[in-house]
Design an enzyme around this catalytic site. Structure first.
Site, PDB file in Angstrom:
ATOM      1  CG  HIS A   1      -1.962  -1.044   1.233  1.00 34.26           C
ATOM      2  ND1 HIS A   1      -2.835  -1.245   0.184  1.00 34.26           N
ATOM      3  CD2 HIS A   1      -2.259  -1.997   2.153  1.00 34.26           C
ATOM      4  CE1 HIS A   1      -3.639  -2.280   0.473  1.00 34.26           C
ATOM      5  NE2 HIS A   1      -3.298  -2.752   1.654  1.00 34.26           N
TER       6      HIS A   1
ATOM      7  CG  ASP B   1      -2.706  -8.572   0.669  1.00 34.75           C
ATOM      8  OD1 ASP B   1      -1.983  -8.841   1.640  1.00 34.75           O
ATOM      9  OD2 ASP B   1      -3.741  -7.875   0.758  1.00 34.75           O
TER      10      ASP B   1
ATOM     11  CG  HIS C   1      -6.410  -5.489   1.653  1.00 36.36           C
ATOM     12  ND1 HIS C   1      -5.848  -6.373   2.551  1.00 36.36           N
ATOM     13  CD2 HIS C   1      -7.577  -5.071   2.202  1.00 36.36           C
ATOM     14  CE1 HIS C   1      -6.644  -6.483   3.615  1.00 36.36           C
ATOM     15  NE2 HIS C   1      -7.693  -5.705   3.424  1.00 36.36           N
TER      16      HIS C   1
ATOM     17  CG  ASP D   1      -4.830 -10.207   3.293  1.00 31.66           C
ATOM     18  OD1 ASP D   1      -4.524 -10.721   2.201  1.00 31.66           O
ATOM     19  OD2 ASP D   1      -4.561  -9.022   3.583  1.00 31.66           O
TER      20      ASP D   1
HETATM   21 ZN    ZN Z   1      -3.998  -7.368   2.649  1.00 31.59          ZN
END
Ligand code: ZN
Length: 335
Positions: A122, A159, A161, A246
């Site tokens: 991120h 991931d 996200h 995740d």
């Molecule tokens: Zn994540």
């Protein structure tokens, strides 16, 4: 596998009940302690120059000063202490090590996996966010290209996200192909199908925003139908996996349904893909917040390189996902 691991990554503490804690690394090491063929390497931290090749000088100066003064809440969920910057440099250094070893030919049982934290995907060029301070995968990709060790690097971010930082950093470049599978609507909200890069980078970014509830069958179909053909055409020297865990069915912060065994099946597919492309393969830890599922999934990835054949789910993807993958193929001219 060979795991890049540095003690400094434990000293980044995030406070009571924060999901991104040093216990993640402790749990992973505990699970790997029971496995055959695990080797640890403490690679050097990333240099200031490696970090500034990806992040702006103004950001590096303000975040290092923030940490030197004791840290605090950088934003509502990105927390730093004095030791955070050294932890981030150590994590980025393990990632550079993984990229370099993969390009040097370490494969099979020697395949590198960088076990660093804080995670990176991120972090954007000029800001920390989403628990991330230095974009580990971006620093690794940039470094091996700048050093002339690779002409083209692919990053597959599984991931749950969207890795908005990697996406943004390479959005207008044609030497790094970024592919993300993520849960549509989760943090940070970016990563639509039609975000495919711009300028020289047009066509070198692929986003697969899965609807909630996708599992092994959908992820495997995304690799087979979209990711493998796009990366084969790109012909990278190196594939880095931004490996968050995740999307696991028991992870506390997503609604995806990937199984522990499924991470083995995904790993086997990527291993076959890099063999076909003649590329190196390295893994970089991102998220994953259920301590059991995170550590068992990484142990499964490891075992897939240690001679164990994962058992594959023989289900088919949902109609909604089949349509999504057809849209991705169409936008990327893969039909
Ligand atoms: Zn994540």
């Amino acid at each position: 596998m060979k795991f890049g691991y540095h003690e400094d990554c434990l000293a980044h503490t995030t406070g009571y009940r924060h999901p991104e804690s040093a216990d993640r690394l402790r749990a992973i090491r505990q699970a790997l302690a029971k496995k055959h063929g695990v080797e640890y390497v403490a690679a050097d931290p990333a240099t200031d120059e490696m970090v500034r090749a990806v992040h702006t000088d103004a950001y590096v100066e303000s975040i290092t000063e923030f940490c030197e003064e004791g840290g605090g809440d950088w934003d509502s969920d990105t927390v730093a202490v004095e030791a955070t910057w050294d932890a981030a440099l150590a994590a980025a250094g393990q990632s550079v090590w993984a990229a370099e070893r993969a390009l040097a030919g370490d494969d099979g049982r020697q395949t590198p996996f960088a076990l660093g934290r804080p995670p990176g995907h991120h972090a954007v060029a000029d800001d920390a966010m989403g628990f991330c301070f230095i974009n580990n995968a971006a620093v690794a990709a940039r470094h091996v290209i700048d050093e002339g060790d690779a002409d083209r690097v692919a990053i597959f971010d599984w991931d749950v996200h969207h890795g908005n930082g990697i996406h943004d950093i390479f959005y207008d470049e044609d030497d790094v192909f970024y592919v993300s599978t993520h849960e549509d609507g989760l943090y940070p909200g970016s990563g639509d199908v039609d975000e495919i890069g711009e300028g020289d980078g047009e066509g070198y970014t692929m986003n697969v925003p899965f609807p909630a509830g996708c599992g092994d069958a959908e992820y495997l179909a995304a690799i087979d139908e979209c990711i493998a053909p796009a990366l084969t055409a790109f012909d990278p020297d190196l594939l880095l996996v931004s490996a968050g865990f995740d999307a696991h069915r028991h992870d506390p912060i997503s609604r995806m349904r990937v199984s522990t065994e499924g991470y083995g099946a995904l790993t086997r597919r990527l291993r076959e893909l890099v063999d076909e492309m003649g590329a190196g393969l390295g893994f970089i830890l991102e998220g994953g917040y259920g301590l059991d599922t995170l550590s068992e999934s990484i142990a499964t990835v490891h075992e897939t390189f240690d001679g164990r054949e994962p058992v594959e789910d023989d289900g088919s993807p949902t109609d909604e996902t089949t349509e999504l993958l057809a849209e991705v193929r169409s936008i990327h001219g893969l039909d």
